[in-house]
Design a protein around this motif. Structure first.
Motif, mmCIF file in Angstrom:
data_model
loop_
_atom_site.group_PDB
_atom_site.id
_atom_site.type_symbol
_atom_site.label_atom_id
_atom_site.label_comp_id
_atom_site.label_asym_id
_atom_site.label_seq_id
_atom_site.Cartn_x
_atom_site.Cartn_y
_atom_site.Cartn_z
ATOM 1 N N VAL A 131 0.854 -1.192 0.000
ATOM 2 C CA VAL A 131 0.000 0.000 0.000
ATOM 3 C C VAL A 131 0.893 1.245 0.000
ATOM 4 N N GLU A 132 1.884 1.242 0.849
ATOM 5 C CA GLU A 132 2.804 2.389 0.915
ATOM 6 C C GLU A 132 3.529 2.588 -0.415
ATOM 7 N N TRP A 133 3.974 1.489 -1.049
ATOM 8 C CA TRP A 133 4.639 1.593 -2.339
ATOM 9 C C TRP A 133 3.678 2.190 -3.366
ATOM 10 N N MET A 134 2.445 1.706 -3.379
ATOM 11 C CA MET A 134 1.450 2.228 -4.320
ATOM 12 C C MET A 134 1.228 3.715 -4.091
ATOM 13 N N ARG A 135 1.086 4.109 -2.848
ATOM 14 C CA ARG A 135 0.851 5.523 -2.552
ATOM 15 C C ARG A 135 2.012 6.401 -3.029
ATOM 16 N N GLU A 136 3.195 5.862 -3.000
ATOM 17 C CA GLU A 136 4.368 6.623 -3.421
ATOM 18 C C GLU A 136 4.560 6.616 -4.941
ATOM 19 N N HIS A 137 4.197 5.515 -5.615
ATOM 20 C CA HIS A 137 4.567 5.349 -7.027
ATOM 21 C C HIS A 137 3.414 5.265 -8.030
ATOM 22 N N ALA A 138 2.232 4.892 -7.615
ATOM 23 C CA ALA A 138 1.144 4.644 -8.566
ATOM 24 C C ALA A 138 0.789 5.866 -9.400
ATOM 25 N N GLY A 139 0.884 7.038 -8.819
ATOM 26 C CA GLY A 139 0.553 8.259 -9.543
ATOM 27 C C GLY A 139 1.395 8.469 -10.788
ATOM 28 N N ALA A 140 2.626 8.002 -10.762
ATOM 29 C CA ALA A 140 3.511 8.138 -11.924
ATOM 30 C C ALA A 140 3.000 7.329 -13.112
ATOM 31 N N TYR A 141 2.096 6.396 -12.856
ATOM 32 C CA TYR A 141 1.536 5.536 -13.906
ATOM 33 C C TYR A 141 0.063 5.849 -14.148
ATOM 34 N N GLY A 142 -0.423 6.922 -13.534
ATOM 35 C CA GLY A 142 -1.794 7.366 -13.765
ATOM 36 C C GLY A 142 -2.827 6.797 -12.810
ATOM 37 N N PHE A 143 -2.397 6.078 -11.779
ATOM 38 C CA PHE A 143 -3.345 5.474 -10.844
ATOM 39 C C PHE A 143 -3.437 6.270 -9.553
ATOM 40 N N ALA A 144 -4.654 6.372 -9.023
ATOM 41 C CA ALA A 144 -4.889 7.100 -7.779
ATOM 42 C C ALA A 144 -5.762 6.264 -6.854
ATOM 43 N N GLU A 145 -5.571 6.491 -5.583
ATOM 44 C CA GLU A 145 -6.383 5.861 -4.539
ATOM 45 C C GLU A 145 -7.631 6.734 -4.386
ATOM 46 N N THR A 146 -8.706 6.382 -5.078
ATOM 47 C CA THR A 146 -9.877 7.252 -5.162
ATOM 48 C C THR A 146 -10.889 7.049 -4.044
ATOM 49 N N ILE A 147 -10.754 5.982 -3.281
ATOM 50 C CA ILE A 147 -11.660 5.750 -2.158
ATOM 51 C C ILE A 147 -10.785 5.551 -0.919
ATOM 52 N N PRO A 148 -10.598 6.609 -0.123
ATOM 53 C CA PRO A 148 -9.660 6.539 1.000
ATOM 54 C C PRO A 148 -9.912 5.377 1.960
ATOM 55 N N GLU A 149 -11.161 4.969 2.091
ATOM 56 C CA GLU A 149 -11.474 3.865 2.999
ATOM 57 C C GLU A 149 -11.111 2.503 2.412
ATOM 58 N N GLU A 150 -10.672 2.482 1.152
ATOM 59 C CA GLU A 150 -10.351 1.232 0.462
ATOM 60 C C GLU A 150 -8.941 1.312 -0.132
ATOM 61 N N PRO A 151 -7.905 1.054 0.672
ATOM 62 C CA PRO A 151 -6.532 1.171 0.164
ATOM 63 C C PRO A 151 -6.184 0.121 -0.895
ATOM 64 N N TRP A 152 -7.061 -0.804 -1.149
ATOM 65 C CA TRP A 152 -6.862 -1.821 -2.189
ATOM 66 C C TRP A 152 -7.408 -1.371 -3.536
ATOM 67 N N HIS A 153 -8.185 -0.293 -3.569
ATOM 68 C CA HIS A 153 -8.900 0.156 -4.758
ATOM 69 C C HIS A 153 -8.110 1.271 -5.450
ATOM 70 N N TRP A 154 -7.654 0.996 -6.682
ATOM 71 C CA TRP A 154 -6.844 1.955 -7.438
ATOM 72 C C TRP A 154 -7.480 2.205 -8.787
ATOM 73 N N THR A 155 -7.575 3.473 -9.169
ATOM 74 C CA THR A 155 -8.267 3.866 -10.385
ATOM 75 C C THR A 155 -7.344 4.629 -11.314
ATOM 76 N N TYR A 156 -7.355 4.206 -12.574
ATOM 77 C CA TYR A 156 -6.589 4.897 -13.611
ATOM 78 C C TYR A 156 -7.321 6.177 -13.952
ATOM 79 N N GLN A 157 -6.569 7.274 -13.990
ATOM 80 C CA GLN A 157 -7.146 8.575 -14.312
ATOM 81 C C GLN A 157 -6.427 9.160 -15.522
ATOM 82 N N PRO A 158 -6.974 8.855 -16.700
ATOM 83 C CA PRO A 158 -6.308 9.310 -17.943
ATOM 84 C C PRO A 158 -6.208 10.821 -18.061
#
Length: 158
Positions: A131-158
């Motif tokens: 989760v910590e790795w995703m929070r640090e790196h996912a944005g560089a690939y267009g993904f964001a944690e769009t539901i704060p209560e669900e750290p497993w849920h990642w959404t691509y934001q073109p």
């Protein structure tokens, strides 16, 4: 009344600062209006979807970005498994039946309003380090944690 507005404004700023954009949307939305239903949500044709492994699909642009994200994660020795991605309309209905609607305290979006139904979201099985790795790196690939209560849920934001 000014005091109440100021307190609400400060609360919204703090919520946004800590990543609570979904909370802000829910607090500022008209309580009587349901989430907007997208006619394509849950009804994407197979030619708009791409396999991401283990029988899951995402919209093609999201799938390409996800492949790059996963490659970077593996290079960093970060691994996970996918437990959900694109959900067609029937799957969204089944989720509501199983978990209940978000607006009623459940865990599922109303059919036609789910980010999964747009082929943009992926649910991952993550340990805290991932989760910590995703929070640090996912944005560089267009993904964001769009539901704060669900750290497993990642959404691509073109």
């Amino acid at each position: 009344m000014r005091f109440v507005r100021r307190v609400l404004a400060v609360f919204i700023l703090v919520a946004v600062a800590v990543g609570g954009t979904q909370l802000v949307k829910s607090l500022t939305a008209d309580a009587d209006s349901p989430p907007a239903v997208d006619a394509d949500n849950g009804r994407l044709s197979q030619d708009r979807l791409t396999d991401i492994g283990d029988g899951y699909t995402l919209r093609t642009d999201a799938a390409k970005a996800y492949a790059k994200l996963r490659k970077a994660a593996r290079k960093a020795d970060v691994t996970w498994s996918v437990n959900s991605a694109y959900r067609d309309h029937d799957e969204q209905v089944a989720m509501v039946e199983k978990f209940g609607l978000l607006e009623n305290g459940g865990r599922a979006a109303a059919p036609g309003t789910s980010e999964h139904g747009l082929g943009l979201s992926v649910d991952l099985t993550l340990e805290w380090e991932e989760v910590e790795w995703m929070r640090e790196h996912a944005g560089a690939y267009g993904f964001a944690e769009t539901i704060p209560e669900e750290p497993w849920h990642w959404t691509y934001q073109p």
